[in-house]
Scaffold this active site. Structure first.
Site, PDB file in Angstrom:
ATOM      1  N   ARG A  57       9.501  -8.934  12.819  1.00 22.21           N
ATOM      2  CA  ARG A  57       9.019  -8.335  11.575  1.00 22.21           C
ATOM      3  C   ARG A  57       7.492  -8.368  11.617  1.00 22.21           C
ATOM      4  O   ARG A  57       6.893  -8.918  12.531  1.00 22.21           O
ATOM      5  CB  ARG A  57       9.613  -9.005  10.325  1.00 22.21           C
ATOM      6  CG  ARG A  57      10.004 -10.436  10.388  1.00 22.21           C
ATOM      7  CD  ARG A  57       8.879 -11.401  10.459  1.00 22.21           C
ATOM      8  NE  ARG A  57       7.862 -11.141   9.473  1.00 22.21           N
ATOM      9  CZ  ARG A  57       6.604 -11.521   9.576  1.00 22.21           C
ATOM     10  NH1 ARG A  57       6.195 -12.177  10.662  1.00 22.21           N
ATOM     11  NH2 ARG A  57       5.723 -11.249   8.655  1.00 22.21           N
ATOM     12  N   GLY A  58       6.899  -7.741  10.597  1.00 23.22           N
ATOM     13  CA  GLY A  58       5.438  -7.560  10.619  1.00 23.22           C
ATOM     14  C   GLY A  58       5.163  -6.192  11.221  1.00 23.22           C
ATOM     15  O   GLY A  58       5.737  -5.828  12.264  1.00 23.22           O
ATOM     16  N   ALA A  59       4.278  -5.432  10.549  1.00 25.50           N
ATOM     17  CA  ALA A  59       4.119  -4.015  10.910  1.00 25.50           C
ATOM     18  C   ALA A  59       3.804  -3.786  12.397  1.00 25.50           C
ATOM     19  O   ALA A  59       4.494  -3.005  13.072  1.00 25.50           O
ATOM     20  CB  ALA A  59       3.057  -3.386  10.013  1.00 25.50           C
ATOM     21  N   ARG A  94      13.380   0.568   9.426  1.00 21.37           N
ATOM     22  CA  ARG A  94      12.651   0.078   8.243  1.00 21.37           C
ATOM     23  C   ARG A  94      11.671   1.184   7.815  1.00 21.37           C
ATOM     24  O   ARG A  94      10.954   1.732   8.656  1.00 21.37           O
ATOM     25  CB  ARG A  94      11.903  -1.228   8.533  1.00 21.37           C
ATOM     26  CG  ARG A  94      12.846  -2.406   8.795  1.00 21.37           C
ATOM     27  CD  ARG A  94      12.112  -3.734   8.784  1.00 21.37           C
ATOM     28  NE  ARG A  94      11.757  -4.168   7.428  1.00 21.37           N
ATOM     29  CZ  ARG A  94      10.967  -5.217   7.177  1.00 21.37           C
ATOM     30  NH1 ARG A  94      10.459  -5.921   8.176  1.00 21.37           N
ATOM     31  NH2 ARG A  94      10.684  -5.564   5.936  1.00 21.37           N
ATOM     32  N   GLN A 209       8.255 -15.802   4.077  1.00 21.03           N
ATOM     33  CA  GLN A 209       7.525 -15.698   5.354  1.00 21.03           C
ATOM     34  C   GLN A 209       6.318 -16.643   5.384  1.00 21.03           C
ATOM     35  O   GLN A 209       5.905 -17.085   6.446  1.00 21.03           O
ATOM     36  CB  GLN A 209       7.047 -14.262   5.586  1.00 21.03           C
ATOM     37  CG  GLN A 209       8.140 -13.286   5.955  1.00 21.03           C
ATOM     38  CD  GLN A 209       8.658 -12.546   4.747  1.00 21.03           C
ATOM     39  OE1 GLN A 209       8.685 -13.071   3.643  1.00 21.03           O
ATOM     40  NE2 GLN A 209       9.105 -11.326   4.942  1.00 21.03           N
ATOM     41  N   ASP A 250       1.177  -3.127   5.683  1.00 19.74           N
ATOM     42  CA  ASP A 250       2.238  -2.373   6.359  1.00 19.74           C
ATOM     43  C   ASP A 250       1.917  -0.891   6.438  1.00 19.74           C
ATOM     44  O   ASP A 250       2.412  -0.178   7.303  1.00 19.74           O
ATOM     45  CB  ASP A 250       3.572  -2.575   5.642  1.00 19.74           C
ATOM     46  CG  ASP A 250       4.070  -3.975   5.913  1.00 19.74           C
ATOM     47  OD1 ASP A 250       3.626  -4.909   5.224  1.00 19.74           O
ATOM     48  OD2 ASP A 250       4.854  -4.139   6.869  1.00 19.74           O
ATOM     49  N   ASN A 260       1.607  -3.716   1.110  1.00 14.77           N
ATOM     50  CA  ASN A 260       1.879  -4.973   1.836  1.00 14.77           C
ATOM     51  C   ASN A 260       3.016  -5.689   1.112  1.00 14.77           C
ATOM     52  O   ASN A 260       3.562  -5.194   0.118  1.00 14.77           O
ATOM     53  CB  ASN A 260       0.604  -5.829   1.901  1.00 14.77           C
ATOM     54  CG  ASN A 260       0.758  -7.014   2.840  1.00 14.77           C
ATOM     55  OD1 ASN A 260       1.203  -6.842   3.976  1.00 14.77           O
ATOM     56  ND2 ASN A 260       0.426  -8.203   2.398  1.00 14.77           N
ATOM     57  N   LYS A 261       3.354  -6.850   1.606  1.00 16.02           N
ATOM     58  CA  LYS A 261       4.485  -7.618   1.081  1.00 16.02           C
ATOM     59  C   LYS A 261       4.445  -7.731  -0.435  1.00 16.02           C
ATOM     60  O   LYS A 261       3.382  -7.916  -1.026  1.00 16.02           O
ATOM     61  CB  LYS A 261       4.442  -9.006   1.751  1.00 16.02           C
ATOM     62  CG  LYS A 261       5.530  -9.975   1.351  1.00 16.02           C
ATOM     63  CD  LYS A 261       6.928  -9.429   1.515  1.00 16.02           C
ATOM     64  CE  LYS A 261       7.224  -8.910   2.908  1.00 16.02           C
ATOM     65  NZ  LYS A 261       8.485  -8.136   2.971  1.00 16.02           N
TER      66      LYS A 261
HETATM   67  O1  MRU Z   1       8.909  -7.759   5.670  1.00 17.05           O
HETATM   68  P1  MRU Z   1       7.940  -8.218   6.718  1.00 17.05           P
HETATM   69  O2  MRU Z   1       8.023  -9.676   7.022  1.00 17.05           O
HETATM   70  O3  MRU Z   1       8.006  -7.357   7.953  1.00 17.05           O
HETATM   71  O4  MRU Z   1       6.527  -7.959   6.042  1.00 17.05           O
HETATM   72  C1  MRU Z   1       5.364  -8.271   6.742  1.00 17.05           C
HETATM   73  C2  MRU Z   1       4.138  -8.072   5.932  1.00 17.05           C
HETATM   74  O5  MRU Z   1       4.185  -7.667   4.797  1.00 17.05           O
HETATM   75  C3  MRU Z   1       2.843  -8.306   6.621  1.00 17.05           C
HETATM   76  O6  MRU Z   1       1.874  -8.735   5.713  1.00 17.05           O
HETATM   77  C4  MRU Z   1       2.373  -6.980   7.230  1.00 17.05           C
HETATM   78  O7  MRU Z   1       3.357  -6.430   8.038  1.00 17.05           O
HETATM   79  C5  MRU Z   1       1.141  -7.152   8.019  1.00 17.05           C
HETATM   80  S1  MRU Z   1       1.537  -7.927   9.554  1.00 17.05           S
HETATM   81  C6  MRU Z   1       0.198  -8.104  10.481  1.00 17.05           C
END
Ligand code: MRU
Length: 374
Positions: A57-59, A94, A209, A250, A260-261
């Site tokens: 996970r993470g963009a 996603r 997270q 993201d 973002n999250k």
């Molecule tokens: O749902 P996730 O865990 O994939 O969400 C991740 C985030 O929101 C991060 O802040 C974002 O992807 C930036 S990662 C460098």
């Protein structure tokens, strides 16, 4: 390239592209921090599942996994039909992080015009190039962002306290990117350079997270940090206990709206009300140049209600359990991301420097992004 982050990263990188074996090896982030389980992804379906079930996970890491997934799929069959199917399957995993589409579109454009017999090898090479490029971007984000931490350390408040307090939300460290991270890259860099940095880590409900991943990353790196409930951030800012916020993204639009999250927007509101600079760290691959208005334009992923209704944790023996706190039958809504309008963002930290979140300031980056295509 020397992208060595620390020993934990060397022991457990979040993703390895194993071209010779025709597979990707990932660290299952749903098991961290209790268990370090590695999983080999040997089919298109396994790669797609790893993204949608959030083993990765993470963009940026989602983008890299999709790139590797395309290579895995083409290693099995590289005709046009399979190429199309692989792109569609991976793109559907996603919806919010734009890096996924970014990586797939760039690879597919090159692969479509290559002879079928060469496509699998080319796909692995492109995925590896993408990985190296993303690692380098994060390293540079660390350099540019660390300068902000050095400056913050000189403030009267930080000097009196003896440390610079950074607040971050979710996990935007090396687990989310492959190496270094985005929001955490400046922290790693500044810490190495002697800045007395301390991080407030938001838990980041519902998937935690922050509590699970960011706290683990920072502990492994020996960086002082304190876990706080998501609702504590505004209070800490009012008490002048936050010098700056840094989060990842993201998807960021051409005018600087940041997705973002979930919960990021509330932190940005509290930061604006308290005069705390709110920074967003991201590689250019996270900017969606086709969108201006993030609130109406960015698709927000709604995940399963069980992520809100059930919390996972380990018992004294380390076995994982799901527990429920709300009454049986309670329904939950689970939007995974929100959008922070550009006006609440002090600056964007990217591989090319630190930029205001305005269309004018970001315009020159579009040309750089296009020039950097695979
Ligand atoms: O749902 P996730 O865990 O994939 O969400 C991740 C985030 O929101 C991060 O802040 C974002 O992807 C930036 S990662 C460098």
């Amino acid at each position: 390239m020397d992208c060595r982050v620390n020993e934990a990263w060397e022991r457990s990188p979040p993703l390895r592209l194993l071209a010779e074996q025709g597979c990707i090896d990932v660290l299952d982030q749903t098991r961290l921090p209790l268990e370090h389980l590695r999983v080999e992804l040997r089919s298109l379906e396994a790669c797609a599942h790893a993204i949608s079930a959030m083993l990765v996970r993470g963009a940026p890491l989602i983008g890299l996994t999709a790139a590797g997934g395309l290579a895995v799929a083409l290693s099995a069959a590289a005709d046009d039909r399979n190429l199309h199917r692989a792109v569609e399957t991976l793109a559907a995993t996603r919806p919010t992080a734009v890096n996924l589409r970014w990586a797939l579109e760039r690879m597919a454009a090159r692969l479509r015009v290559a002879p079928i017999a060469d496509r699998a090898a080319l796909a692995w090479r492109l995925a590896q190039d993408l990985e190296s490029a993303e690692h380098r971007c994060c390293e540079r984000i660390g350099e540019h962002g660390a300068a902000l931490l050095h400056a913050a350390a000189l403030s009267e408040r930080a000097r009196a306290r003896g440390r610079v307090n950074v607040l971050t939300h979710c996990n935007a460290g090396w687990l989310a990117t492959g190496a270094w991270g985005t929001a955490l890259a400046p922290v790693y860099r500044a810490f190495r350079e002697g800045v007395p940095v301390h991080v407030w880590v938001d838990e980041t409900r519902p998937r935690n997270q922050g509590a699970r991943l960011t706290a683990w990353e920072l502990r492994e790196a020996g960086i002082p940090h304190t876990l706080v409930a998501d609702n504590a951030a505004g209070h800490l800012m009012q008490r002048a206990e936050v010098d700056l916020c840094i989060v990842g993204s993201d998807r960021t639009t051409a005018r600087g709206d940041v997705c973002n999250k979930i919960g990021t927007y509330q932190k940005a509101l509290a930061a604006a009300d308290n005069g705390v600079p709110f920074y967003v760290a991201l590689p250019l691959s996270t900017i969606d140049w086709e969108l201006e208005d993030g609130i109406s334009g960015i698709p927000i992923e709604n995940r399963h209600e069980d992520e809100v209704l059930l919390q996972q944790g380990a018992d004294a023996g380390g076995a994982l359990h799901d527990i429920r706190q709300s009454p049986p039958g309670t329904r939950a809504l689970n939007p995974a991301f929100d959008v922070t309008p550009a006006r609440l963002v002090r600056s964007l930290i990217c591989e090319h420097g630190v930029f205001s979140a305005t269309p004018q300031a970001l315009a020159p980056l579009r040309a750089l992004a296009e020039a950097g295509r695979l």
